[in-house]
Design a protein around this motif. Structure first.
Motif, PDB file in Angstrom:
ATOM      1  N   LYS A  51       0.822  -1.216   0.000  1.00  0.00           N
ATOM      2  CA  LYS A  51       0.000   0.000   0.000  1.00  0.00           C
ATOM      3  C   LYS A  51       0.857   1.268   0.000  1.00  0.00           C
ATOM      4  N   SER A  52       1.804   1.322   0.933  1.00  0.00           N
ATOM      5  CA  SER A  52       2.667   2.513   1.000  1.00  0.00           C
ATOM      6  C   SER A  52       3.464   2.667  -0.281  1.00  0.00           C
ATOM      7  N   THR A  53       3.968   1.559  -0.780  1.00  0.00           N
ATOM      8  CA  THR A  53       4.772   1.621  -2.002  1.00  0.00           C
ATOM      9  C   THR A  53       3.951   2.185  -3.155  1.00  0.00           C
ATOM     10  N   PHE A 181      -3.017   9.870   1.471  1.00  0.00           N
ATOM     11  CA  PHE A 181      -2.848   9.675   2.917  1.00  0.00           C
ATOM     12  C   PHE A 181      -2.318   8.265   3.168  1.00  0.00           C
ATOM     13  N   ASP A 182      -1.192   8.160   3.863  1.00  0.00           N
ATOM     14  CA  ASP A 182      -0.652   6.845   4.188  1.00  0.00           C
ATOM     15  C   ASP A 182      -0.838   6.554   5.679  1.00  0.00           C
ATOM     16  N   GLU A 183      -1.861   5.801   6.002  1.00  0.00           N
ATOM     17  CA  GLU A 183      -2.202   5.456   7.390  1.00  0.00           C
ATOM     18  C   GLU A 183      -2.104   6.670   8.312  1.00  0.00           C
ATOM     19  N   PRO A 184      -2.899   7.691   8.042  1.00  0.00           N
ATOM     20  CA  PRO A 184      -2.750   8.954   8.781  1.00  0.00           C
ATOM     21  C   PRO A 184      -3.104   8.849  10.266  1.00  0.00           C
TER      22      PRO A 184
HETATM   23 MG   LIG Z   1       2.545   1.118   4.891  1.00  0.00          MG
END
Ligand SMILES: [Mg+2]
Ligand SMILES: Nc1ncnc2c1ncn2[C@@H]1O[C@H](COP(=O)(O)OP(=O)(O)O)[C@@H](O)[C@H]1O
Lengths: 262, 244
Positions: A51-53, A181-184
């Protein structure tokens, strides 16, 4: 964007067969995804599913090995040169990143700058905006995220929830076309999660295009147009929230839901 | 020949010794400033993704940190003329001290930059900053806090190390003492005075360093430095001069 007609809307973000690996580790396996203007897409999935990637690739914080990503009509990170694609120069990459705002799990506020300076740094030093107008807009954004009195505070003096709201304001200050948004809320104490989610829900109501990696399924129900599940570098589910929660197609989604929902 | 107070006092106020001390000060400052500039560039080069660029910086740091400054000075002043490169005493001394300092400062600088959280890079990039803007606005101001204490110690070291330039006949403090000693053979008195001069300079620098450090030691919270300084119990800079 409200009031979408039935005519097909040109996607604001187009991800086509994107592949990315770190060494032997194939992290994104031909991922494709379109995000329409004003759409809110929630991405869920186990830790390590990519996901982050994916978010970082959209903003060119990671380079991709194959495929292509567009914002509007613009290809991210590459340009045509004599019929061939060549990596962009640093200044062009930087310009493209201005179009997308990004919010990180760890906030990443600049600790040596006051809240207002955090927000105005990029408008002033990157876009060349006048300090007075940047600060006026910065204060407006601070009000919008509910922290009008914190302009001269330093990040260390704020709670996690307040820091994340400042980080959202900082990203908005560049007037981006979309927000990532990355796991805000993953690094926040439980009692601070809702103050951040409320700001994000507000933002979605104002028509901001958003891609949100989160496990807050309440947020997905309240604000998402679509919910996506990533599993081992692939998108295995891509559906409106009702369908995602009540009639998931893939086995991975069913498993995910059984763990996350009571 | 026993200890002579009159000679000692004479040397203590000798204009010749004072001139030597002044040379030590400006030689150290000039070498330091040039060394910091060199080290800054070398650190950025060393961190470059370009292998050739980082290789060049790595070679420089390796070579200069791995050989004695004394040897470097002699090569520059006495060896290079063999290749037709003739530098004066002052140029040689500055060049030797500065290039040597640069190699050490490059590593200090690099550790300061790498100490800044990786997330700061991401945030700066995501806001559309180029490498240059990111360094200017986000990374270097934070790295400064890590760099300042060791940098202060480097200057303290430089005040003393510059005495090595005496071997290429640079007229700094040690050389002045040597020459006085050769005239009157009051060796103990002369070198005692030299030691006192060095101690005075390093002690004075210790005070300056303490002030600079307390300025940078503030937490990032906008409080004034006096409050932060009052919070600190032990001051490492104060003991530094004595322990060397
Ligand atoms: Mg991540
Ligand atoms: N910079 C990196 N270098 C090497 N491997 C990485 C890097 N970033 C992520 N990975 C690997 O890529 C995979 C996906 O990571 P990530 O995108 O962070 O997943 P998620 O955000 O879904 O938890 C993981 O196996 C992770 O170890």
């Amino acid at each position: 964007m409200t009031g979408q007609s039935s005519a097909p809307v040109r996607p604001l973000i187009r991800i086509q067969r994107v592949r990315k690996s770190f060494g032997d580790n194939l992290v994104l396996r031909d991922v494709s995804l379109n995000v329409a203007p004003g759409e809110v897409v929630v991405i869920a999935g186990r830790s390590g599913s990519g996901k982050s990637t994916l978010l970082r690739c959209i903003n060119n914080l990671e380079t991709i090995d194959a495929g292509s990503i567009y914002t509007g009509d613009e290809l991210i990170g590459y340009r045509q040169l004599g019929g061939k694609l060549v990596p962009m120069r640093e200044a062009e990459v930087a310009r493209q990143r201005q179009e997308l705002g990004m919010v990180f799990q760890q906030f990443n506020l600049f600790p040596h700058l006051s809240v207002l300076d955090n927000i105005t740094a990029a408008p002033i030093h990157v876009r060349g905006e006048a300090r007075s107008s940047a600060e006026a807009y910065g204060r407006e954004l601070l009000s919008r995220v509910g922290l009008p009195e914190k302009a001269h505070a330093y990040p260390k003096q704020l709670s996690g929830g307040q820091q994340q709201r400042v980080a959202i304001a900082r990203a908005l200050a560049m007037r981006p076309r979309a927000m990532l948004f990355d796991e805000p809320t993953s690094a926040l104490d439980p009692e601070m999660i809702s103050e951040v989610l409320d700001v994000m829900i507000d933002l979605s109501r104002q028509g901001m295009t958003m891609i949100v990696v989160t496990h807050e399924m309440g947020f997905a129900r309240a604000a998402a147009d679509r919910v996506i599940l990533m599993h081992q570098g692939e998108i295995v589910e891509n559906a409106p929230p009702e369908e995602f929660f009540t009639a998931p197609k893939s086995e991975a989604t069913k498993q995910f839901l059984s763990k996350i929902l009571p | 020949m026993t200890w002579s107070w009159p000679d000692f006092l004479e040397y203590l106020v000798s204009p010749y010794m004072m001139r030597g001390a002044w040379t030590t000060v400006w030689l150290s400052v000039v070498s330091m400033v040039i060394g910091i500039s060199l080290g800054f560039v070398a650190a950025l080069m060393k961190m470059s993704h370009n292998r050739v660029v980082s290789g060049i910086a790595g070679f420089y740091i390796w070579l200069w940190r791995g050989t004695p400054l004394l040897v470097q000075l002699v090569i520059i002043y006495a060896g290079l003329p063999q290749l037709g490169i003739r530098l004066g005493v002052i140029e040689s001394a500055i060049l030797g001290l500065a290039v040597n300092e640069g190699a050490y400062f490059a590593e200090i600088m690099r550790s300061g930059i790498t100490a800044v959280d990786k997330g700061q890079h991401d945030a700066a990039r995501a806001l559309g900053m180029t490498y240059r803007k990111m360094m200017q606005i986000v990374i270097l101001p934070q790295a400064t806090r890590v760099i300042v204490p060791p940098l202060g110690n480097q200057f303290l070291g430089m005040l003393k190390t510059s005495s090595l330039a005496s071997v290429i006949s640079m007229e700094e403090l040690l050389r002045s003492a040597q020459q006085l000693a050769q005239i009157e053979f009051r060796v103990l008195e002369v070198y005692f005075v030299a030691a006192i001069y060095y101690l005075a300079m390093t002690t004075a620098w210790g005070f300056v360093q303490r002030r600079i450090e307390s300025h940078y030691d503030r937490p990032f919270d906008g409080r004034d430095s006096a409050a932060a300084a009052a919070q600190r119990t032990v001051d490492p800079a104060a003991t530094e001069v004595i322990s060397r």
